[in-house]
Design a protein around this motif. Structure first.
Motif, PDB file in Angstrom:
ATOM      1  N   LEU A  32       0.801  -1.217   0.000  1.00 20.31           N
ATOM      2  CA  LEU A  32       0.000   0.000   0.000  1.00 20.31           C
ATOM      3  C   LEU A  32       0.835   1.269   0.000  1.00 20.31           C
ATOM      4  CD1 LEU A  32      -2.063  -2.214   0.973  1.00 20.31           C
ATOM      5  CD2 LEU A  32      -3.283  -0.352   2.071  1.00 20.31           C
ATOM      6  N   ALA A  33       2.169   1.120   0.045  1.00 23.32           N
ATOM      7  CA  ALA A  33       3.000   2.314  -0.105  1.00 23.32           C
ATOM      8  C   ALA A  33       2.788   2.922  -1.485  1.00 23.32           C
ATOM      9  CB  ALA A  33       4.477   1.972   0.109  1.00 23.32           C
ATOM     10  N   ASP A  34       2.482   2.075  -2.473  1.00 26.08           N
ATOM     11  CA  ASP A  34       2.127   2.535  -3.820  1.00 26.08           C
ATOM     12  C   ASP A  34       1.249   1.467  -4.451  1.00 26.08           C
ATOM     13  OD1 ASP A  34       1.845   3.447  -6.377  1.00 26.08           O
ATOM     14  OD2 ASP A  34       3.987   3.757  -6.751  1.00 26.08           O
ATOM     15  N   GLY A  43       5.540   6.546   1.308  1.00 25.03           N
ATOM     16  CA  GLY A  43       4.539   6.617   0.251  1.00 25.03           C
ATOM     17  C   GLY A  43       3.146   6.848   0.807  1.00 25.03           C
ATOM     18  N   MET A  44       2.164   6.211   0.156  1.00 27.15           N
ATOM     19  CA  MET A  44       0.767   6.384   0.552  1.00 27.15           C
ATOM     20  C   MET A  44       0.488   5.837   1.946  1.00 27.15           C
ATOM     21  SD  MET A  44      -1.109   8.094  -1.490  1.00 27.15           S
ATOM     22  CE  MET A  44      -2.702   7.586  -0.840  1.00 27.15           C
ATOM     23  N   GLU A  45       1.330   4.952   2.426  1.00 27.04           N
ATOM     24  CA  GLU A  45       1.083   4.377   3.750  1.00 27.04           C
ATOM     25  C   GLU A  45       1.202   5.419   4.858  1.00 27.04           C
ATOM     26  OE1 GLU A  45       1.481  -0.360   4.003  1.00 27.04           O
ATOM     27  OE2 GLU A  45       3.342   0.734   4.371  1.00 27.04           O
ATOM     28  N   LYS A  46       1.927   6.493   4.605  1.00 30.46           N
ATOM     29  CA  LYS A  46       2.002   7.540   5.611  1.00 30.46           C
ATOM     30  C   LYS A  46       0.621   8.128   5.862  1.00 30.46           C
ATOM     31  CE  LYS A  46       4.469  11.747   6.915  1.00 30.46           C
ATOM     32  NZ  LYS A  46       5.523  12.720   6.555  1.00 30.46           N
ATOM     33  N   SER A  60      -1.536   5.553   7.667  1.00 30.32           N
ATOM     34  CA  SER A  60      -1.195   5.492   9.086  1.00 30.32           C
ATOM     35  C   SER A  60      -1.877   6.615   9.861  1.00 30.32           C
ATOM     36  CB  SER A  60       0.327   5.593   9.246  1.00 30.32           C
ATOM     37  OG  SER A  60       0.687   5.491  10.611  1.00 30.32           O
ATOM     38  N   GLU A  61      -1.907   7.792   9.280  1.00 31.02           N
ATOM     39  CA  GLU A  61      -2.574   8.923   9.934  1.00 31.02           C
ATOM     40  C   GLU A  61      -4.076   8.671  10.078  1.00 31.02           C
ATOM     41  OE1 GLU A  61      -1.492  12.065   7.331  1.00 31.02           O
ATOM     42  OE2 GLU A  61       0.559  12.277   8.138  1.00 31.02           O
ATOM     43  N   ARG A  62      -4.682   8.083   9.049  1.00 26.51           N
ATOM     44  CA  ARG A  62      -6.114   7.796   9.083  1.00 26.51           C
ATOM     45  C   ARG A  62      -6.440   6.755  10.150  1.00 26.51           C
ATOM     46  NH1 ARG A  62      -7.159   5.737   3.811  1.00 26.51           N
ATOM     47  NH2 ARG A  62      -6.484   7.805   3.157  1.00 26.51           N
TER      48      ARG A  62
END
Length: 429
Positions: free
Chosen positions: A292-294, A408-411, A414-416
């Protein structure tokens, strides 16, 4: 007609599970909600008369045993059949014999869901006029597998999978019968209980195998698994060069070295490797090492497969190189891979724990009466579209499998997740 479940003449040849069948209802383990002081079956036995019953529960939870003991406790004549082995003519003969019998007849039908709709209708008149008292056993949802007419004339009782305490009681009973302890270490004994997955009959089958061996010392978990489980097929590794090169490609991609990855890709294709094999490994890498990082990595690799199918060699090989370079330069995360392994491990270890009733659909009246779907919180109606409900089995508790990285998108993911976790904590105060 002979009773399918009649006691064998030579008990020494009977399986352990048969030899250890309870002789009274108070010896039955794991069904306290039915057989405890305030249980439904306890009250029926006290009244001395049984209604038509459907016993619904997982395999190895005591349905057959309970039916036989109910007949003994209430003075009914017991006749037991299996739907798999019984014809309509057999049933007619049973009904005819019941009409002239000098006592009430309890007809136990194992796997009653195996009868078709027409055969099930054949029970209605004998149930209605009292010729028989039907006790059917099923592992399938009665709402879907049994005629509504039968359900309207019978009470459905749900049996629970045996918990660890009940399974341990069976082990103790088996050890007492054998006059010796199981040849297992404490860790192996715990694994044996977990592996039974709530099925007492399966557990006793495993116990019988263990009692048949004579180890020099107690078996640990690994030795027990080797004794009880099937042998795992050996994987063919006679093409070492093939696997060495794909390993080099995979690790170059993981190490974010696009040039090395492209080199090993070229080595394989030039040597005549099947392009679709390489593509399969790239698709796997997109989920395992990019995740899910990309999420576009998976889309790109699948598109490369479609492009190769469309163009063939050599033109389609450019699409493979395209996917290879995308993967090598993408942000990396194995969080999805780690989460999947952890979830599968938990699924194997926890067995068949049911979900909370409030998140189970209730398409039938019976399921509604059993509490399915009651109290479900529809997330779209909650603030932030998040109810904070608990979706885990009651006896398991919340687990944490997926732990996104800050790449990537996982940041953002993680916030969500952190935001939702805070909402959940606030609503539980």
């Amino acid at each position: 007609m002979a009773d399918l479940f009649a006691t064998q003449t030579d008990e020494t040849r009977a399986p352990l599970a048969e030899r250890l069948r309870p002789h009274s209802l108070d010896e039955v383990v794991g069904q306290t909600h039915l057989l405890g002081p305030d249980g439904a079956l306890t009250r029926m036995v006290a009244a001395g008369r049984l209604p038509n019953l459907i016993l619904w529960g997982p395999p190895g939870t005591g349905k057959t045993t309970i039916a036989r003991l109910l007949a003994e406790a209430t003075g009914y004549r017991f006749v037991g059949v299996s739907a798999v082995m019984t014809s309509t003519a057999d049933l007619k003969a049973i009904f005819a014999a019941a009409k002239v019998a000098g006592t009430r007849t309890l007809l136990f039908v194992d796997e009653i869901h195996r009868f078709n709709r027409s055969q099930q209708d054949g029970f209605l008149a004998p149930m209605e006029d009292g010729t028989i008292t039907l006790v059917g056993a099923t592992t399938e949802n009665p709402s879907f597998e049994l005629n509504a007419a039968i359900l309207s004339r019978a009470q459905v009782l749900v049996l629970e999978r045996l918990d660890e305490e009940a399974l341990e009681a069976l082990l103790a009973r088996a050890e007492a019968g054998e006059g010796r302890a199981l040849p297992l270490t404490g860790d192996a004994r715990a694994a044996l209980l977990t592996g039974a997955d709530g099925d007492g009959r399966f557990l006793l089958g495993q116990v019988e195998t263990l009692f048949s061996i004579s180890p020099g010392e107690p078996l640990d978990r690994a030795a027990m698994a080797a004794t009880l489980q099937r042998r795992v097929p050996v994987y063919d590794k006679d093409r070492d060069g093939h696997y060495d090169l794909i390993s080099a490609l995979h690790k170059s991609l993981r190490g974010s070295d696009p040039d090395a990855a492209l080199y090993w890709l070229a080595r394989m294709l030039v040597a005549g490797e099947q392009p679709l094999y390489v593509l399969r490994r790239l698709v796997r890498f997109a989920s395992e090492d990019v995740g899910l990082a990309d999420s576009n990595a998976l889309t790109v690799t699948l598109a490369a497969k479609e492009a190769y199918d469309f163009l063939g060699s050599p033109e389609g090989e450019l699409a493979i190189a395209h996917a290879c370079l995308y993967l090598a330069t993408a942000p990396k995360s194995n969080a999805a891979y780690v989460a999947q392994k952890a979830a599968f491990r938990a699924a194997r270890e926890s067995g068949s724990l049911p979900p909370p009733k409030y998140i189970v659909n209730a398409p039938t009246r019976l399921m509604k009466e059993l509490g399915h779907g009651a109290g479900y919180a529809y997330d779209h109606d909650a603030e932030h579209g998040f109810s904070g409900d608990n979706y885990w089995p009651e006896k398991m508790g919340r687990q944490s499998f997926y732990r996104p990285t800050d790449r990537g998108m996982e940041k953002r993911i993680s916030e969500r997740l952190a935001f939702w976790e805070q909402l959940r904590a606030d609503r539980q105060r």
